[in-house]
Scaffold this motif. Structure first.
Motif, PDB file in Angstrom:
ATOM      1  N   PRO A  18       2.940  -8.801  -6.966  1.00 54.34           N
ATOM      2  CA  PRO A  18       4.190  -9.344  -7.511  1.00 54.34           C
ATOM      3  C   PRO A  18       5.275  -8.289  -7.709  1.00 54.34           C
ATOM      4  CG  PRO A  18       2.444  -9.355  -9.171  1.00 54.34           C
ATOM      5  CD  PRO A  18       1.791  -9.047  -7.869  1.00 54.34           C
ATOM      6  N   VAL A  19       4.879  -7.047  -7.957  1.00 51.99           N
ATOM      7  CA  VAL A  19       5.862  -5.965  -8.077  1.00 51.99           C
ATOM      8  C   VAL A  19       6.550  -5.754  -6.728  1.00 51.99           C
ATOM      9  CG1 VAL A  19       6.214  -3.529  -8.641  1.00 51.99           C
ATOM     10  CG2 VAL A  19       4.510  -4.868  -9.895  1.00 51.99           C
ATOM     11  N   MET A  37       7.140   1.503   0.517  1.00 52.66           N
ATOM     12  CA  MET A  37       6.303   2.508  -0.133  1.00 52.66           C
ATOM     13  C   MET A  37       5.208   1.856  -0.979  1.00 52.66           C
ATOM     14  SD  MET A  37       7.187   5.427   0.966  1.00 52.66           S
ATOM     15  CE  MET A  37       7.485   4.565   2.509  1.00 52.66           C
ATOM     16  N   LEU A  38       5.557   0.775  -1.659  1.00 59.48           N
ATOM     17  CA  LEU A  38       4.544   0.063  -2.446  1.00 59.48           C
ATOM     18  C   LEU A  38       3.451  -0.504  -1.548  1.00 59.48           C
ATOM     19  CD1 LEU A  38       6.567  -1.895  -5.164  1.00 59.48           C
ATOM     20  CD2 LEU A  38       4.717  -0.258  -5.563  1.00 59.48           C
ATOM     21  N   PHE A  39       3.860  -0.993  -0.388  1.00 58.45           N
ATOM     22  CA  PHE A  39       2.868  -1.521   0.545  1.00 58.45           C
ATOM     23  C   PHE A  39       1.953  -0.406   1.047  1.00 58.45           C
ATOM     24  CE2 PHE A  39       1.390  -3.044   4.715  1.00 58.45           C
ATOM     25  CZ  PHE A  39       0.811  -4.242   4.312  1.00 58.45           C
ATOM     26  N   ILE A  40       2.509   0.769   1.281  1.00 57.75           N
ATOM     27  CA  ILE A  40       1.690   1.910   1.701  1.00 57.75           C
ATOM     28  C   ILE A  40       0.698   2.283   0.596  1.00 57.75           C
ATOM     29  CG2 ILE A  40       1.744   4.388   2.205  1.00 57.75           C
ATOM     30  CD1 ILE A  40       4.350   3.911   3.717  1.00 57.75           C
ATOM     31  N   VAL A  41       1.152   2.267  -0.666  1.00 58.30           N
ATOM     32  CA  VAL A  41       0.259   2.555  -1.796  1.00 58.30           C
ATOM     33  C   VAL A  41      -0.891   1.547  -1.824  1.00 58.30           C
ATOM     34  CG1 VAL A  41       0.073   2.557  -4.313  1.00 58.30           C
ATOM     35  CG2 VAL A  41       2.002   3.698  -3.198  1.00 58.30           C
ATOM     36  N   ILE A  42      -0.568   0.274  -1.608  1.00 61.88           N
ATOM     37  CA  ILE A  42      -1.598  -0.769  -1.588  1.00 61.88           C
ATOM     38  C   ILE A  42      -2.589  -0.523  -0.459  1.00 61.88           C
ATOM     39  CG2 ILE A  42      -1.992  -3.225  -1.157  1.00 61.88           C
ATOM     40  CD1 ILE A  42       0.661  -3.755  -2.631  1.00 61.88           C
ATOM     41  N   ALA A  43      -2.068  -0.163   0.732  1.00 62.78           N
ATOM     42  CA  ALA A  43      -2.936   0.073   1.893  1.00 62.78           C
ATOM     43  C   ALA A  43      -3.840   1.284   1.670  1.00 62.78           C
ATOM     44  CB  ALA A  43      -2.087   0.266   3.146  1.00 62.78           C
TER      45      ALA A  43
END
Length: 210
Positions: A18-19, A37-43
Motif C-alpha cells: 500500500p505504501v 525504488m520501493l519495488f526494488i526493495v520488495i524484490a
C-alpha cells in the motif's frame, strides 16, 4: 507461534505494497522514482527472506504459505497500477496473461498438494528466469521516464512481453509435470463412479427381487 526473521521480512513486503500504491499516486515530482525504488526493495527482500530461510533453517509452514501470497499480491497490484496508468489493449493482455498464470498455477499447486504430489511441480529454472525478467520489467515501467537517453518505458514494455512469453512457457512446464497425475486421478474417479453405478444397480435389483 514464533515468527522467524524471514517471515517478518515477508510481512514487511506485504506492508510496503500500500505504501507503493500511495507513492504511485502522489501528485509530486519524483514519485515514479520512489515507487520504482520501493519495488526494488520488495524484490530484494523477496530474495533475502528465501536465502535466510534456506541458509539458517528458518523455514516454517506459515512462512511457506505467506511467501507466495506476498509475491502474487505485489505483482498483481503493480500490474493493475500500470494498466490504469496506460489502459491499452497490449498492457491489459500482458497483465491478464501474467495474473491468469499466477492464479492457475497456484490452484494447480494446491490441487497437487491434496494428492500428496506438490513436490512434482516445484519451481523450475524457467520460472526463476521469468521472475527476474518480470521484476526488471515492472521496475522499469514504474520508473517510466527516459534515463540518459534510453526509452525506459519502451524497454520495460519489451521486457514485460518477454516475461509474458516466459510465463506461458513456465505454465506449460508445470502443466506437463502435473498432467500424468491429473490423468491418473481422472481415471480413478471414472472407475470409482462406474463402480458406484454398478453397486447402485445391483442394490436396486436385489431390492426389487426381495
Amino acid at each position: 507461534m514464533a515468527i522467524t526473521l524471514p517471515t517478518w521480512l515477508t510481512l514487511l513486503r506485504i506492508a510496503l505494497v500500500p505504501v507503493l500504491v500511495a507513492c504511485f499516486y502522489l501528485p509530486m515530482r519524483g514519485t515514479n522514482f520512489l515507487a520504482a525504488m520501493l519495488f526494488i526493495v520488495i524484490a530484494v527482500t523477496d530474495w533475502l527472506d528465501g536465502w535466510l530461510a534456506r541458509r539458517y533453517g528458518l523455514t516454517s509452514s506459515f512462512g511457506a504459505f505467506l511467501d507466495p501470497v506476498a509475491d502474487k499480491l505485489t505483482v498483481t497490484v503493480v500490474l493493475f497500477l500500470l494498466v490504469q496508468q496506460n489502459p491499452t489493449a497490449w498492457m491489459a493482455i500482458l497483465a491478464s496473461i501474467i495474473v491468469g498464470r499466477e492464479i492457475s498455477i497456484t490452484a494447480l499447486r494446491e490441487w497437487m498438494a491434496t494428492i500428496g504430489q506438490r513436490a512434482m511441480i516445484r519451481v523450475a529454472g524457467i520460472g526463476k528466469i521469468k521472475t527476474i525478467v518480470q521484476m526488471v520489467a515492472l521496475t522499469l515501467l514504474l520508473y517510466s521516464h527516459d534515463f540518459v537517453g534510453l526509452p525506459i518505458y519502451k524497454i520495460g514494455v519489451g521486457m514485460l512481453i518477454a516475461a509474458a512469453v516466459l510465463t506461458l512457457w513456465s505454465a506449460w512446464v508445470y502443466m506437463r509435470a502435473a498432467w500424468p497425475h491429473m490423468r491418473d486421478r481422472a481415471a480413478e474417479e471414472d472407475s470409482a463412479a462406474r463402480a458406484a453405478v454398478v453397486d447402485a444397480t445391483a442394490a436396486k435389483k436385489f431390492a426389487s427381487g426381495s
